[in-house]
Enzyme design. Structure first.
Site, PDB file in Angstrom:
ATOM      1  N   SER A   1       0.852  -1.193   0.000  1.00  0.00           N
ATOM      2  CA  SER A   1       0.000   0.000   0.000  1.00  0.00           C
ATOM      3  C   SER A   1       0.885   1.238   0.000  1.00  0.00           C
ATOM      4  O   SER A   1       2.104   1.153   0.190  1.00  0.00           O
ATOM      5  CB  SER A   1      -0.898   0.003   1.241  1.00  0.00           C
ATOM      6  OG  SER A   1      -0.096   0.178   2.394  1.00  0.00           O
TER       7      SER A   1
ATOM      8  N   ASP B   1      -1.374  -1.759  -3.945  1.00  0.00           N
ATOM      9  CA  ASP B   1      -2.722  -1.699  -3.385  1.00  0.00           C
ATOM     10  C   ASP B   1      -3.134  -0.218  -3.312  1.00  0.00           C
ATOM     11  O   ASP B   1      -2.383   0.619  -2.798  1.00  0.00           O
ATOM     12  CB  ASP B   1      -2.664  -2.320  -1.976  1.00  0.00           C
ATOM     13  CG  ASP B   1      -4.028  -2.569  -1.378  1.00  0.00           C
ATOM     14  OD1 ASP B   1      -5.011  -2.644  -2.138  1.00  0.00           O
ATOM     15  OD2 ASP B   1      -4.100  -2.713  -0.133  1.00  0.00           O
TER      16      ASP B   1
ATOM     17  N   HIS C   1     -12.841  -1.673   5.139  1.00  0.00           N
ATOM     18  CA  HIS C   1     -11.436  -1.677   5.561  1.00  0.00           C
ATOM     19  C   HIS C   1     -11.286  -1.644   7.077  1.00  0.00           C
ATOM     20  O   HIS C   1     -12.127  -1.105   7.777  1.00  0.00           O
ATOM     21  CB  HIS C   1     -10.699  -0.474   4.949  1.00  0.00           C
ATOM     22  CG  HIS C   1     -10.473  -0.599   3.478  1.00  0.00           C
ATOM     23  ND1 HIS C   1     -10.816   0.379   2.580  1.00  0.00           N
ATOM     24  CD2 HIS C   1      -9.932  -1.604   2.744  1.00  0.00           C
ATOM     25  CE1 HIS C   1     -10.484  -0.016   1.353  1.00  0.00           C
ATOM     26  NE2 HIS C   1      -9.947  -1.208   1.424  1.00  0.00           N
ATOM     27  N   GLY C   2     -10.176  -2.196   7.570  1.00  0.00           N
ATOM     28  CA  GLY C   2      -9.833  -2.069   8.985  1.00  0.00           C
ATOM     29  C   GLY C   2     -10.350  -3.203   9.857  1.00  0.00           C
ATOM     30  O   GLY C   2     -10.955  -4.166   9.372  1.00  0.00           O
TER      31      GLY C   2
ATOM     32  N   ASP D   1      -5.573  -7.919   5.244  1.00  0.00           N
ATOM     33  CA  ASP D   1      -4.488  -7.152   5.853  1.00  0.00           C
ATOM     34  C   ASP D   1      -4.642  -7.119   7.370  1.00  0.00           C
ATOM     35  O   ASP D   1      -3.748  -7.524   8.111  1.00  0.00           O
ATOM     36  CB  ASP D   1      -4.492  -5.722   5.266  1.00  0.00           C
ATOM     37  CG  ASP D   1      -3.287  -4.903   5.702  1.00  0.00           C
ATOM     38  OD1 ASP D   1      -2.416  -5.440   6.411  1.00  0.00           O
ATOM     39  OD2 ASP D   1      -3.201  -3.722   5.339  1.00  0.00           O
ATOM     40  N   SER D   2      -5.801  -6.693   7.849  1.00  0.00           N
ATOM     41  CA  SER D   2      -5.991  -6.543   9.299  1.00  0.00           C
ATOM     42  C   SER D   2      -5.744  -7.845  10.069  1.00  0.00           C
ATOM     43  O   SER D   2      -5.189  -7.820  11.168  1.00  0.00           O
ATOM     44  CB  SER D   2      -7.409  -6.051   9.602  1.00  0.00           C
ATOM     45  OG  SER D   2      -7.601  -4.767   9.059  1.00  0.00           O
TER      46      SER D   2
HETATM   47 ZN    ZN Z   1      -8.520  -1.966   0.053  1.00  0.00          ZN
END
Ligand code: ZN
Length: 331
Positions: free
Chosen positions: A56, A94, A190-191, A277-278
């Site tokens: 990212s 990303d 996200h997150g 990702d998280s």
């Molecule tokens: Zn994304």
């Protein structure tokens, strides 16, 4: 100017084609550190899975773009050393937010880029994506574009509200941009705090988030048969990692993700790339917190990063085998 092929990387074209027809999805794991990179490669090699390693803008700022590129080159060599003669590793940008950033990555050896113009007006999103596609395709680099807006916060990408992808736009958008895959918004976010408790239903003491909009996904599939679809924001936020973090001094409140059942269902459709990702962040933090709490005298980073790497590897293998189904799919 370096071409990704000289680094042993591959683009997404062939692996997506196989994933769409085979009813599974390719894992796209973000990485910032050496331990994450090692864990991703070990998991992919052990399960014989193709893998997308993604960077990212935040990762570029944290680790330095050149270092990350060399790490991806190192990942190919490491996979071979671990006994995988022909690894299928994609180095993907990303959430690229400008033509210049995408070009910069393509020029330094990325095999795939995402141009995220999803916050722009429709026509501007198309113009930007097409510009990136025209440049990328000269070097056989594949491009992911996005229609619809995901809620949540991830590095420098944030939006308070989500807007589902409009199925009536996908044919026009993919045709005019020439993109190779399309990220859509159907309720992922996200997150690690994807939903508020108020948005969820309490089932047997567990907060269950609202289901993904499979009706929209199926409409999109009907409009674009066989076209590769991408899901962002698809961490599950495992309660055991959240509980470990909180037990050993952390303070994570109401972290809620996407149930793995739903991701498994999505992977069987035209969804052929699922971004996680998280969950890796949680696995790393949980292991480090536990180790330091149980070994307060330790101060060598290797002592706590080793279990962190192990825990991430375990999580990656679980996703590959039990959620995405990409194990054993190496060509
Ligand atoms: Zn994304």
């Amino acid at each position: 100017m370096v071409n990704y092929k000289d680094l042993g990387l591959v683009n997404t074209r062939e692996m997506f084609k196989k994933a769409v027809t085979g009813g599974y999805a390719i894992p796209a794991f973000n990485f910032n550190t050496m331990e994450q990179m090692q864990a991703i490669v070990m998991a992919a090699v052990e399960t014989k899975s193709p893998v997308i390693m993604q960077v990212s803008k935040g990762a570029r700022n944290y680790a330095n773009a050149t270092i990350l590129r060399y790490m991806a080159e190192g990942a190919v060599a490491y996979a071979k050393e671990l006994g995988c003669p022909n690894p299928e590793i994609v180095l993907h940008l990303d959430h690229g937010d400008s033509f210049e950033l995408c070009k910069d990555c393509i020029d330094m050896g990325f095999s795939s880029v995402m141009i995220d113009g999803s916050s722009l007006p429709y026509e501007e999103n198309i113009a930007l994506a097409k510009k990136v596609v025209d440049y990328a395709h000269q070097f056989d680099v594949t491009v992911e574009a996005e229609l619809g807006v995901l809620a949540g916060v991830e590095d420098e990408v944030s939006s308070a509200e989500s807007h589902y992808t409009k199925p009536e736009e996908v044919i026009d958008f993919s045709t005019r941009t020439g993109c190779d895959s399309l990220a859509i918004s159907i309720g992922t976010s996200h997150g690690a705090h994807k939903f508020t408790p108020e948005q969820c239903t309490l089932v047997n003491g567990v907060l269950v988030p609202p289901p993904l909009a499979f009706d929209i996904l199926h409409e999109i599939e009907k409009k674009l048969p066989g076209f590769p679809i991408v899901l962002h924001g698809s961490s599950s936020v495992p309660m055991e990692e959240v509980n470990t973090i909180n037990k050993f001094g952390g303070h994570l409140e109401a972290a809620i993700g996407i149930p793995e059942e739903q991701l498994r269902e999505a992977a069987k459709s035209a969804v052929c790339k699922i971004n996680i990702d998280s969950d890796s962040r949680l696995a790393m933090t949980a292991a480090i917190r536990q180790h330091l709490a149980e070994h307060p005298g330790d101060f060598d980073p290797r002592q706590y990063l080793k279990p962190a790497r192990e825990n991430m590897k375990k999580m990656y293998i679980h996703k590959i085998v039990n959620v995405l189904g990409s194990d054993g799919k190496l060509g």
